[in-house]
Write an enzyme that holds these catalytic residues in place. Structure first.
Site, mmCIF file in Angstrom:
data_model
loop_
_atom_site.group_PDB
_atom_site.id
_atom_site.type_symbol
_atom_site.label_atom_id
_atom_site.label_comp_id
_atom_site.label_asym_id
_atom_site.label_seq_id
_atom_site.Cartn_x
_atom_site.Cartn_y
_atom_site.Cartn_z
ATOM 1 C CB THR A 186 33.061 -9.360 14.619
ATOM 2 O OG1 THR A 186 33.198 -8.577 16.040
ATOM 3 C CG2 THR A 186 34.342 -10.207 14.599
ATOM 4 C CD GLU A 331 34.363 -13.990 14.675
ATOM 5 O OE1 GLU A 331 34.064 -14.105 13.698
ATOM 6 O OE2 GLU A 331 33.930 -13.419 16.036
ATOM 7 C CE LYS A 439 17.627 -26.061 25.772
ATOM 8 N NZ LYS A 439 18.573 -26.171 26.807
ATOM 9 C CD1 TRP A 444 17.177 -26.295 22.298
ATOM 10 C CD2 TRP A 444 18.860 -26.937 20.824
ATOM 11 N NE1 TRP A 444 18.524 -26.335 23.205
ATOM 12 C CE2 TRP A 444 19.586 -26.761 21.897
ATOM 13 C CE3 TRP A 444 20.005 -27.560 19.679
ATOM 14 C CZ2 TRP A 444 20.760 -26.410 22.268
ATOM 15 C CZ3 TRP A 444 20.985 -27.404 19.863
ATOM 16 C CH2 TRP A 444 21.667 -26.846 21.224
HETATM 17 P P1 AMP Z 1 29.852 -12.403 9.942
HETATM 18 O O1 AMP Z 1 31.230 -12.872 10.843
HETATM 19 O O2 AMP Z 1 29.225 -11.521 10.556
HETATM 20 O O3 AMP Z 1 29.924 -12.936 8.593
HETATM 21 O O4 AMP Z 1 28.933 -13.944 10.918
HETATM 22 C C1 AMP Z 1 29.119 -14.979 10.673
HETATM 23 C C2 AMP Z 1 27.710 -15.751 10.977
HETATM 24 O O5 AMP Z 1 26.783 -15.791 10.184
HETATM 25 C C3 AMP Z 1 27.849 -17.291 11.436
HETATM 26 O O6 AMP Z 1 28.635 -17.400 12.550
HETATM 27 C C4 AMP Z 1 26.511 -17.843 11.186
HETATM 28 O O7 AMP Z 1 25.866 -17.341 12.449
HETATM 29 C C5 AMP Z 1 25.856 -16.818 9.937
HETATM 30 N N1 AMP Z 1 26.012 -17.662 8.913
HETATM 31 C C6 AMP Z 1 27.021 -17.270 7.889
HETATM 32 N N2 AMP Z 1 26.822 -17.913 6.770
HETATM 33 C C7 AMP Z 1 25.646 -18.664 7.170
HETATM 34 C C8 AMP Z 1 24.668 -19.561 6.296
HETATM 35 N N3 AMP Z 1 25.018 -20.056 5.047
HETATM 36 N N4 AMP Z 1 23.573 -20.276 6.910
HETATM 37 C C9 AMP Z 1 23.360 -19.915 8.050
HETATM 38 N N5 AMP Z 1 23.986 -18.847 9.047
HETATM 39 C C10 AMP Z 1 25.098 -18.288 8.272
#
Ligand code: AMP
Length: 542
Positions: A186, A331, A439, A444
């Site tokens: 990650t 994940e 907040k 929110w």
């Molecule tokens: P990663 O594991 O680095 O791909 O990051 C995952 C995170 O990216 C998710 O938990 C979201 O916070 C954000 N994310 C992924 N796709 C979207 C989307 N279409 N809209 C908003 N946030 C997203």
């Protein structure tokens, strides 16, 4: 009583065998770091994947050992995906955009035995190789005569020399489908990154689900350009889904600027692309500046961060392309939700359809999701209530590699760290990352809503909404804006654009202009950096 059907393990090797048998002629086109376009077929890819497997045997890499890649999207990376996993090793894709010391840390943590890298990343490898304690072989993804003699890297070999010595036949081993297949760390904005370790079973089920029509909808009639990198969550599973269906693959390599991407889309008759919102900004600007249109493109999958509705509308109105908005995580392999309309929504006026398409979409079969309040009580799916989003399913993490961080699950559910609402049709709408939530006076404010409105202003190229401490309201929103080149706009102009589009108290208190918004290694805005930069920002009236 057990069923009486054959029991074959779900193994990734079956994908490349299937593609070679049934879609041997389908093409894989790659823009190489050498600068030219490389073109071959699934039949060729399968043969070279087997050479990879033979080479790993010869190098003495054991079953389950990690073989890392530091590479762009291209045919050699694809061969490694199949050769490494098919022979029972684990492909560990490392993000080359991380800092060299982070890359070395990750390679050591993963205990990589071999690292295969594109020549672009030779300077990184030169800096870190002596710190990577477990790596026994460094493989440069190039021809033997392109390998410089004086790198100083011990045990360095060219990929083509390695493969040339091997046979193109190999009996893929049969083993437990729950065996590890791929490892991806990650991005970890705080603390060390953690590894998500995918299995053959999870990867195969994810590939089936990804190919469904209401999901990414991949078929033998598609020509797919994954701009989303193969070093980040398996390019959203596209290499596996493409082999499963025989889709043509078009790899952009390192050339991700608007002009290069557009030219590749046209010359290779691309029908579908996939990437994070920021990569499409360059493409859309290039096309608008030169009055260009697409001739074959039908849809583009956008995820990784919220796709601004203005971008969805531009693709739709100006270029006839449907944006398929998707949400997921490292994940989650990564697919969670994908936005395709339901039958009863097809009769709605276009503007209403576009509003729905701006949400992150519906759960792909296999993914269960729920939203909960701070006490863990489930919230209704009414599009109004928003809460912490939890998920479970067969391609969702159960624990991080080496058990880092302890047990991540809550009663069997994985807390995503996202805050979301779900409407009655099951469409998910992410309002924030929980750590980005603003907040104000106990209420929110969705930073994504604010950013989406800002991005519709003609002068705004990119916008990030962050919380700034406030004596009365605890926090108030500040909008950080990067303007389009040459565009003129004042803070007052941009704030006026919010009038009537959002409740008054949700309108940011101020706008700060910056030359660039910091992006992380996976193209997401780094709001933690902005919060640090603007923590002392004096808001008007505060
Ligand atoms: P990663 O594991 O680095 O791909 O990051 C995952 C995170 O990216 C998710 O938990 C979201 O916070 C954000 N994310 C992924 N796709 C979207 C989307 N279409 N809209 C908003 N946030 C997203």
């Amino acid at each position: 009583m057990l069923g009486q059907m054959q029991d074959h393990p779900l193994l990734i090797s079956t994908l490349i065998d299937f593609a070679a048998r049934h879609h041997h002629e389908a093409q894989i086109v790659s823009r190489r770091v050498e600068g030219d376009l490389h073109r071959y077929t699934y039949a060729d890819a399968a043969k070279r994947s087997r050479r990879v497997a033979n080479a790993l045997d010869r190098l003495g890499v054991a079953f389950g050992d990690r073989v890392a890649t530091l590479a762009w999207n291209g045919y050699r990376h694809l061969e490694l995906y199949f050769g490494i996993t098919g022979s029972g090793r684990v492909v560990h894709t490392i993000n080359p955009r991380l800092l060299p010391e982070q890359i070395a840390w990750i390679a050591n943590h993963a205990e990589d035995q071999v690292v295969c890298f594109d020549m672009t990343f030779l300077p990184i490898v030169k800096g870190i190789w002596s710190h990577c304690k477990t790596v026994k072989h460094w493989v440069a993804l190039c021809d033997a005569d392109k390998l410089p003699a004086d790198t100083g890297i011990a045990n360095l070999v060219s990929y083509e020399a390695l493969l040339a010595a091997e046979a193109e036949t190999y009996d893929w081993p049969q083993f437990d489908e729950r065996s590890a297949a791929a490892l991806c760390y990650t991005s970890g904005t705080t603390g060390n990154p953690k590894g998500a370790l995918y299995s053959h079973r999870s990867t195969m089920l994810h590939a089936f689900a990804g190919a469904l029509p209401d999901s990414l909808g991949v078929s033998a009639r598609d020509s797919i350009l994954p701009v989303v990198p193969m070093f980040h969550v398996n390019a959203w599973g596209i290499p596996y889904g493409a082999a499963m269906t025989g889709a043509k693959l078009v790899f952009p390599g390192a050339a991700l600027d608007g002009k290069s991407v557009y030219e590749l889309m046209e010359s290779e008759q691309v029908t579908m692309a996939a990437g994070v919102p920021t990569v499409w900004l360059g493409l859309l600007n290039h096309m608008a500046q030169h009055g260009l249109k697409f001739s074959t493109m039908k849809r583009t999958v956008i995820g990784g961060s919220a796709c601004p509705p203005a971008m969805i509308k531009t693709f739709h109105d100006d270029f006839g392309v449907t944006v398929v908005h998707a949400w997921g995580m490292t994940e989650m392999s990564p697919l969670g939700t994908v936005n395709t309309l339901k039958q009863h929504q097809l009769a709605l006026p276009v503007e209403q359809q576009l509003d729905i398409m701006a949400k992150q979409g519906r759960a792909v079969f296999g993914v269960e999701m729920k939203i909960v309040d701070p006490d863990g009580n489930e919230l209704p799916w009414d599009g109004q209530h928003s809460g912490d989003l939890l998920v479970k399913g067969p391609w969702i993490i159960s624990s991080y590699f080496k058990g880092e961080g302890g047990d991540p699950l809550v009663d069997g559910w994985f807390p995503t760290g996202d805050v979301a609402a779900i409407d009655a049709d099951g469409f998910l709408q992410i309002t924030d990352r929980s750590k980005d939530v603003i907040k104000s006076g106990g209420e929110w404010i969705s930073s994504i809503d604010v950013e989406n409105i800002a991005m519709a202003h003609p002068a705004v190229a990119m916008a990030a909404c962050i919380a700034v401490p406030h004596p009365k309201w605890d926090e108030r929103p500040l909008l950080v804006v990067m303007k389009k080149p040459g565009a003129q706009a004042t803070a007052a102009d941009i704030l006026a654009h919010f009038e009537g589009r959002i409740a008054k108290w949700q309108i940011p208190d101020d706008v700060a202009f910056v030359d660039a918004i910091p992006l992380g290694a996976t193209g997401k805005m780094q709001k933690n950096k902005l919060r640090e930069q603007f923590k002392g920002h004096a808001l008007p009236g505060a």
